[in-house]
Design an enzyme around this catalytic site. Structure first.
Site, PDB file in Angstrom:
ATOM      1  N   HIS A  78       0.862  -1.283   0.064  1.00 57.97           N
ATOM      2  CA  HIS A  78       0.011   0.059  -0.094  1.00 57.97           C
ATOM      3  C   HIS A  78       0.921   1.196   0.074  1.00 57.97           C
ATOM      4  O   HIS A  78       2.021   1.510   0.932  1.00 57.97           O
ATOM      5  CB  HIS A  78      -0.747   0.095   1.220  1.00 57.97           C
ATOM      6  N   ASP A 157     -15.594   1.745   5.265  1.00 56.65           N
ATOM      7  CA  ASP A 157     -14.442   2.647   5.189  1.00 56.65           C
ATOM      8  C   ASP A 157     -14.831   3.682   3.843  1.00 56.65           C
ATOM      9  O   ASP A 157     -14.551   4.797   3.866  1.00 56.65           O
ATOM     10  CB  ASP A 157     -13.081   1.920   4.768  1.00 56.65           C
ATOM     11  N   ARG A 164     -15.638  11.811   5.504  1.00 58.69           N
ATOM     12  CA  ARG A 164     -14.661  12.752   5.922  1.00 58.69           C
ATOM     13  C   ARG A 164     -13.981  13.581   4.749  1.00 58.69           C
ATOM     14  O   ARG A 164     -13.424  14.504   4.999  1.00 58.69           O
ATOM     15  CB  ARG A 164     -13.517  11.586   6.371  1.00 58.69           C
ATOM     16  N   SER A 179      -8.433   3.163   8.172  1.00 57.38           N
ATOM     17  CA  SER A 179      -8.878   3.214   6.634  1.00 57.38           C
ATOM     18  C   SER A 179      -8.149   2.433   5.765  1.00 57.38           C
ATOM     19  O   SER A 179      -8.526   1.271   5.307  1.00 57.38           O
ATOM     20  CB  SER A 179      -9.035   4.532   6.186  1.00 57.38           C
ATOM     21  N   LYS A 183      -8.803  -2.325   5.020  1.00 56.19           N
ATOM     22  CA  LYS A 183      -8.854  -2.894   3.555  1.00 56.19           C
ATOM     23  C   LYS A 183      -7.843  -3.719   3.307  1.00 56.19           C
ATOM     24  O   LYS A 183      -8.051  -4.906   2.480  1.00 56.19           O
ATOM     25  CB  LYS A 183      -8.674  -1.616   2.504  1.00 56.19           C
TER      26      LYS A 183
HETATM   27  N1  URA Z   1      -6.008   6.698   2.174  1.00 59.41           N
HETATM   28  C1  URA Z   1      -6.936   5.661   2.525  1.00 59.41           C
HETATM   29  O1  URA Z   1      -6.981   4.706   2.138  1.00 59.41           O
HETATM   30  N2  URA Z   1      -7.648   6.340   3.745  1.00 59.41           N
HETATM   31  C2  URA Z   1      -7.323   7.519   4.310  1.00 59.41           C
HETATM   32  O2  URA Z   1      -7.893   7.724   5.344  1.00 59.41           O
HETATM   33  C3  URA Z   1      -6.325   8.165   3.800  1.00 59.41           C
HETATM   34  C4  URA Z   1      -5.675   7.918   2.575  1.00 59.41           C
END
Ligand code: URA
Ligand code: CA
Length: 415
Positions: A78, A157, A164, A179, A183
Site C-alpha cells: 500500500h 471505510d 471525511r 482506513s 482494507k
Molecule cells: N488513504 C486511505 O485509504 N484512507 C485514508 O483515510 C487516507 C488515505
C-alpha cells in the site's frame, strides 16, 4: 450518540465496543451524518487512543467480506499516494519473481495522486474488476494479480471516507490508519508493505507525522495477526520521470526491461520489494532477490503474465507509446531546480490526460538539483496542451542560484 460525541469533544477515549457500534450503526443508516461528522471532527481535534483505532479498524473489517486464500500466503503493498509513483506496477511483478504470491488491492487516483487501477486500465483490454473467486484463481495460478476493490471489502471505510472528504476530517493519523489497515486485512494478506510518502506531494508533510502513521500502520496490522513493514519515503519531487496514467504504465514496462533507469524510482522499488520479502520470509536476502528479479527479466515476465491473465490484448503492453505530440517547457530562469511542486504537476497531468487521453501527461526533464540554463527545458508536456497548463508546469519548477541539498529517499523503516 450525543453522549459519545460530547465525551470525545471533551477529550475522552471511547471504548472499543462503542466505536464498533457507532461504525456499524452509521453503515446501517441508523446514525445521522451530522452526528457522525461531529464525532469525526472531535476525533481529528482530540486524537484517538490505540484501543479506539483498534475498535474502528475491527468494525470496518467486519462491515463486509474478507478474502480467504486458504493455505496460500499472500502479500500486498500500500502507498499513501504519490506523484510519478508507478512503484506498484514494478514492485508487484518483482515480488512475484521473488516467489511470493501477490494479491494486490488497488485504488483509483485520489486528488493529485495517481491510482494504480487507472494506470493498468491504460493497457488495452486489461480488466481490474475481478470478483473474489477470479482474484484468488489468478493469484493461485499466475502468482500475482491486481484488482480494484469491487468486492464488498470494508464498505464502512468507503462510507466514512466519503463523509471525511466532505467534512475536512481526513487528516487524523488514527482514522487514516484504520482506513488503510482495514482494507488490507479484509484483502487477506499475510504480510504487507506500507509506503508512507512524506513531503510537499504527500498527505503527510512532516517526518514526525509520517513516522507516527508508519508506526500506527505496523502496530494495527500486528493487532490483527498479520506481519508488516512500513517505509517513510521522500515525496518532495515526482518519484519517476513520467506523470500520467499511460505514461507511468510505459515507464514501469521500460524499467522492468532495463531500458530506462530513473534512479530514485528504481531504488524505491528495490527497497519496498526487499522490505516485504524480508518481512515475509525472515531470511534477510530480500535485497539480493529483488535485484536479481529486476536484472534477470523475471519481473518483466511476471508483469506480462499478469496482464495476459487480466485480459490484455496480444502485444498491447509492447505497443504502448507516449502521444507523439510533445511540447518542451522551458526553465523560468537559469539556476538549479530547487523545488518541484508535486501537487501542481499531479493536477496538471490529470488535466492533460482528461484533455488528450491516457498517453498524455508530463515528463520531467530536469529533476531536483539539476543545473539549467534559461533556454533549457525542465519538462515535456505530452499530448494536447494549452497556454494555461504550460504556464502552470513552468511555474512548478522553482529555480534558485544555490544547488539544493540532496534528500534521502528512505527516511525511516518501521518493523
Ligand atoms: N488513504 C486511505 O485509504 N484512507 C485514508 O483515510 C487516507 C488515505
Ligand atoms: Ca502506485
Amino acid at each position: 450518540m450525543r453522549t459519545a460525541i460530547a465525551a470525545k469533544r471533551d477529550g475522552q477515549a471511547l471504548a472499543e465496543r462503542v466505536w464498533a457500534e457507532i461504525v456499524a450503526g452509521y453503515v446501517r443508516g441508523d446514525i445521522a451524518e451530522a452526528q457522525m461528522a461531529a464525532l469525526l471532527m472531535s476525533a481529528v481535534l482530540r486524537g484517538l487512543e490505540r484501543t479506539e483505532v483498534v475498535g474502528i479498524t475491527r468494525a470496518m473489517i467486519e462491515s463486509g467480506d474478507t478474502l480467504d486464500f486458504g493455505a496460500l500466503e499472500t502479500v500486498d503493498k500500500h502507498s499513501t499516494g504519490g506523484v510519478g509513483d508507478t512503484t506498484s506496477l514494478i514492485v508487484v511483478p518483482l515480488l512475484s519473481a521473488c516467489g511470493l504470491s501477490v494479491a494486490k488491492l488497488a485504488g483509483r487516483a485520489l486528488g493529485h495522486t495517481g491510482g494504480t487501477i487507472d494506470k493498468l486500465e491504460a493497457v488495452p483490454g486489461v480488466r481490474t474488476a475481478l470478483d473474489a473467486r477470479t482474484f484468488r484463481a489468478h493469484v493461485a495460478s499466475h502468482g500475482l494479480a491486481i484488482a480494484s476493490n469491487e468486492a464488498n471489502l470494508a464498505p464502512a471505510d468507503r462510507a466514512l471516507y466519503a463523509l471525511r472528504d466532505r467534512t475536512a476530517t481526513v487528516p487524523s493519523i488514527g482514522l487514516i490508519a484504520s482506513s488503510i489497515v482495514s482494507k488490507k486485512i479484509a484483502g487477506g494478506a499475510t504480510t504487507i508493505v506500507y509506503d508512507v510518502k512524506c513531503g510537499n506531494g504527500a498527505f503527510m508533510r512532516t517526518h514526525d507525522d509520517a513516522r507516527q502513521l508508519a508506526e500506527m500502520l505496523v502496530d494495527m496490522t500486528g493487532a490483527f495477526g498479520r506481519k508488516s513493514v512500513a517505509l517513510v519515503t521522500e515525496m518532495d519531487q515526482p518519484l519517476g520521470a513520467s506523470i500520467g496514467t499511460g505514461l507511468e504504465a510505459i515507464e514501469a514496462r521500460d524499467v522492468l526491461e532495463g531500458r530506462t533507469s530513473p534512479q530514485r524510482l528504481i531504488e524505491a522499488c528495490l527497497a519496498l520489494t526487499a522490505a516485504l520479502v524480508d518481512a515475509h520470509t525472515g531470511l534477510g536476502d530480500g535485497r539480493a532477490r529483488a535485484g536479481r528479479a529486476l536484472r534477470s527479466g523475471d519481473g518483466r515476465a511476471a508483469l506480462g503474465r499478469m496482464l495476459d491473465a487480466q485480459g490484455a490484448r496480444v502485444g498491447a503492453l509492447e505497443a504502448l507509446r507516449p502521444d507523439a505530440l510533445q511540447t518542451p517547457v522551458l526553465a523560468i530562469r537559469a539556476g538549479h531546480v530547487a523545488n518541484i511542486d508535486c501537487v501542481e504537476l499531479g493536477e496538471c497531468a490529470r488535466e492533460l490526460v482528461a484533455l488528450g487521453g491516457p498517453f498524455a501527461g508530463i515528463r520531467i526533464v530536469a529533476e531536483r538539483g539539476t543545473r539549467v540554463g534559461d533556454r533549457d527545458a525542465v519538462a515535456t508536456i505530452v499530448g494536447q496542451t494549452n497556454a494555461a497548463i504550460e504556464t502552470r508546469v513552468r511555474a512548478a519548477f522553482d529555480i534558485r542560484d544555490e544547488r539544493p541539498e540532496e534528500l534521502p529517499l528512505v527516511y525511516s523503516t518501521t518493523r
